[in-house]
Scaffold this motif. Structure first.
Motif, short mmCIF file in Angstrom:
data_model
loop_
_atom_site.label_atom_id
_atom_site.label_comp_id
_atom_site.label_asym_id
_atom_site.label_seq_id
_atom_site.Cartn_x
_atom_site.Cartn_y
_atom_site.Cartn_z
N GLU A 102 0.83 -1.20 0.00
CA GLU A 102 0.00 0.00 0.00
C GLU A 102 0.87 1.26 0.00
N ILE A 103 1.94 1.22 0.78
CA ILE A 103 2.86 2.36 0.82
C ILE A 103 3.51 2.57 -0.54
N ASN A 104 3.95 1.48 -1.16
CA ASN A 104 4.62 1.60 -2.47
C ASN A 104 3.67 2.04 -3.57
N GLU A 105 2.40 1.67 -3.43
CA GLU A 105 1.41 2.13 -4.41
C GLU A 105 1.30 3.66 -4.34
N GLY A 106 1.29 4.18 -3.14
CA GLY A 106 1.24 5.64 -2.98
C GLY A 106 2.50 6.30 -3.46
N ARG A 107 3.65 5.69 -3.25
CA ARG A 107 4.92 6.25 -3.72
C ARG A 107 5.00 6.26 -5.23
N ALA A 108 4.45 5.22 -5.85
CA ALA A 108 4.45 5.14 -7.32
C ALA A 108 3.66 6.29 -7.93
N LYS A 109 2.57 6.66 -7.29
CA LYS A 109 1.76 7.77 -7.80
C LYS A 109 2.52 9.09 -7.72
N LYS A 110 3.46 9.16 -6.80
CA LYS A 110 4.28 10.37 -6.66
C LYS A 110 5.60 10.24 -7.40
N HIS A 111 5.73 9.16 -8.20
CA HIS A 111 6.93 8.90 -9.00
C HIS A 111 8.17 8.73 -8.11
N LEU A 112 7.96 8.08 -6.97
CA LEU A 112 9.07 7.78 -6.06
C LEU A 112 9.44 6.31 -6.17
N ASP A 113 10.69 6.01 -5.86
CA ASP A 113 11.14 4.62 -5.90
C ASP A 113 10.41 3.80 -4.85
N ALA A 114 10.24 2.50 -5.14
CA ALA A 114 9.59 1.60 -4.20
C ALA A 114 10.41 1.48 -2.92
N LYS A 115 9.73 1.35 -1.82
CA LYS A 115 10.39 1.25 -0.52
C LYS A 115 10.65 -0.22 -0.21
N GLU A 116 11.87 -0.50 0.21
CA GLU A 116 12.24 -1.86 0.60
C GLU A 116 11.86 -2.09 2.07
N PRO A 117 11.67 -3.35 2.47
CA PRO A 117 11.43 -3.62 3.89
C PRO A 117 12.57 -3.06 4.74
N SER A 118 12.24 -2.40 5.83
CA SER A 118 13.26 -1.76 6.67
C SER A 118 14.03 -2.79 7.48
N GLU A 119 15.30 -2.50 7.71
CA GLU A 119 16.09 -3.35 8.60
C GLU A 119 15.71 -3.12 10.06
N TRP A 120 15.05 -1.99 10.33
CA TRP A 120 14.70 -1.63 11.70
C TRP A 120 13.33 -2.18 12.06
N VAL A 121 13.19 -2.65 13.27
CA VAL A 121 11.89 -3.10 13.76
C VAL A 121 10.96 -1.90 13.92
N PHE A 122 11.54 -0.75 14.32
CA PHE A 122 10.76 0.48 14.47
C PHE A 122 11.37 1.58 13.60
N PRO A 123 11.11 1.53 12.30
CA PRO A 123 11.71 2.52 11.39
C PRO A 123 11.12 3.91 11.59
N SER A 124 11.95 4.91 11.32
CA SER A 124 11.49 6.30 11.41
C SER A 124 10.57 6.62 10.23
N ARG A 125 9.54 7.38 10.51
CA ARG A 125 8.63 7.80 9.44
C ARG A 125 9.21 8.95 8.63
N TRP A 126 10.08 9.73 9.27
CA TRP A 126 10.54 10.97 8.65
C TRP A 126 11.94 10.86 8.09
N HIS A 127 12.73 9.94 8.57
CA HIS A 127 14.12 9.83 8.12
C HIS A 127 14.34 8.42 7.58
N GLU A 128 14.27 8.31 6.27
CA GLU A 128 14.36 7.00 5.64
C GLU A 128 15.71 6.35 5.93
N GLY A 129 15.67 5.07 6.24
CA GLY A 129 16.89 4.32 6.53
C GLY A 129 17.35 4.42 7.97
N LYS A 130 16.58 5.12 8.82
CA LYS A 130 16.96 5.27 10.23
C LYS A 130 15.85 4.72 11.12
N SER A 131 16.22 4.45 12.36
CA SER A 131 15.23 3.95 13.31
C SER A 131 14.50 5.12 13.96
#
Length: 422
Positions: free
Chosen positions: A295-324
């Motif tokens: 669902e997240i990637n569907e929304g990103r595609a509409k904004k012409h953003l790259d697909a998001k990969e599953p995060s390595e973090w159990v609690f990923p940050s919403r605002w800073h991609e790639g960080k916890s």
């Protein structure tokens, strides 16, 4: 004009003159180099010299923050500069005014906080919110004791009494760092008292009804926040360590979570047994994140953003991609208001620890569960992992929590039983 031998024992016990006097003690054999002692107790290294028919004096650090050996070296540098036809005081003034407080903040974070402190993000937050707005363009040497007092009292006046103490401690540390880096001579925090007064360790432990209330409030949160607070309670681990949990560090089949040394507060790798409730929470969270990703990637595609990969973090940050996730203040405030219980997240760890000891968990085993640092010879020779004992303790705590949440009257909590030697 007393002349004395410069040795640490003598310098440490120099008498404090009455207010408002100052006394200069000069080094035997080098009367240009001295230590000024003021009525406030401040001790400052000084160097006095003549340059172009005028007498000049520079101060270049405080004792004992600047050691005697370093002060001797600084005095020698001044002597060499004068012999070369340069004015040390003019050079120092130009150097002090070429740097701003913002530059000091950058240098402090880069050279000290980030490499040496696991709580460096909190330092950065204080700098951004409380210090830079008023001091950003000022030279460190222009900031006075009254400026420091005004900042910490402003924090205190907005109701953040303990935080005001934290702000003062950080300012003091930063100016000591500046003295070490030869940016200025005195620390303007000298004799500024913590506005929040002497702090005492918090002893808050939740009772059964409060546990049920906060747990119900956890359930009202979205899955990630719900899992975060419940895991803090069930594992009794530190908040920062739970926030930085990675899926690669978790073995849900065997029921283990390994906290790497670089992310543990005490710098020691730590194996945390996951009781059945914790395993279930993590599995549910993993499934929820997997279901939500398309669902997240569907929304990103509409904004012409790259697909998001599953995060390595159990609690990923919403605002800073790639960080916890870094902070839970808003969630904590929301939960506190929802349940009506005055608690802080660390109270969950304290409550869990208290409940474990109440069912017979030995204090040594509890210390292993909490990953406290041991002192003394025993810590050096005791290499037993205590994995089995830790698992029994946390499993018993999980059962006890279940009974509390179900409010079962007369329920028997199975006590902790240590593993038999041999």
């Amino acid at each position: 004009m007393p002349i004395i031998e410069f040795i640490d024992l003598t310098l440490k016990h120099l008498p404090i003159p009455p207010r408002p006097a100052k006394v200069d003690y000069w080094k035997k054999g080098c009367k240009r180099f001295g230590l000024r002692v003021s009525w406030s107790g401040q001790k400052s290294w000084v160097y006095q010299y003549r340059f172009r028919l005028r007498t000049h004096r520079i101060t270049f650090g405080s004792y004992p923050e600047m050691k005697l050996a370093e002060a001797n070296a600084r005095a020698e540098q001044a002597r060499i500069a004068i012999a070369d036809g340069r004015d040390p005081a003019a050079e120092k003034y130009a150097n002090d005014h070429a740097k701003t407080f913002a530059d000091l903040c950058d240098e402090y974070m880069k050279r000290h906080a980030i490499p040496k402190k696991k709580t460096w993000k909190e330092d950065q937050r204080i700098i951004d919110r409380d210090l830079l707005p008023g001091w950003k363009h000022s030279a460190p040497s222009e900031i006075t004791r009254s400026h420091v007092r005004a900042v910490v009292e402003a924090v205190y006046d907005r109701g953040a009494h303990v935080h005001a103490n934290r702000v003062l401690a950080l300012i003091r540390k930063m100016f000591n760092f500046a003295i070490e880096r030869e940016w200025l001579e005195h620390n303007p925090c000298h004799q500024v008292k913590p506005p929040g007064g002497k702090e005492r360790p918090r002893e808050r432990v939740l009772n059964d009804e409060e546990i049920r209330q906060v747990w119900t409030a956890f359930d009202a949160e979205e899955p990630s926040v719900r899992a975060l607070f419940k895991l803090r309670f069930l594992t009794a681990q530190r908040g920062g360590e739970v926030l930085s949990m990675r899926w690669a560090d978790v073995d849900l089949d065997a029921g283990w979570w390994t906290i790497p040394a670089e992310r543990a507060k005490n710098g020691l790798s730590h194996r945390v047994p996951l009781n059945p409730q914790a395993v279930t929470i993590l599995k549910d969270l993993r499934d929820w994140q997997a279901e939500r990703l398309p669902e997240i990637n569907e929304g990103r595609a509409k904004k012409h953003l790259d697909a998001k990969e599953p995060s390595e973090w159990v609690f990923p940050s919403r605002w800073h991609e790639g960080k916890s996730l870094a902070w839970t203040r808003k969630a904590t405030k929301r939960i506190r208001e929802s349940c009506g219980v005055d608690f802080r997240p660390h109270d969950l760890r304290r409550t869990a620890a208290s409940r474990m000891t109440s069912t017979g968990t030995p204090r040594l085993v509890l210390s292993k569960v909490l990953n406290h640092v041991e002192q003394g010879v025993t810590a050096v020779y005791d290499r037993h992992s205590y994995d089995a004992e830790k698992r029994k303790a946390l499993t018993a705590w999980g059962r006890q929590l279940q009974h509390i949440l179900k409010a079962t009257k007369g329920a028997t909590v199975v006590p902790f039983q240590a593993r038999q030697a041999g």
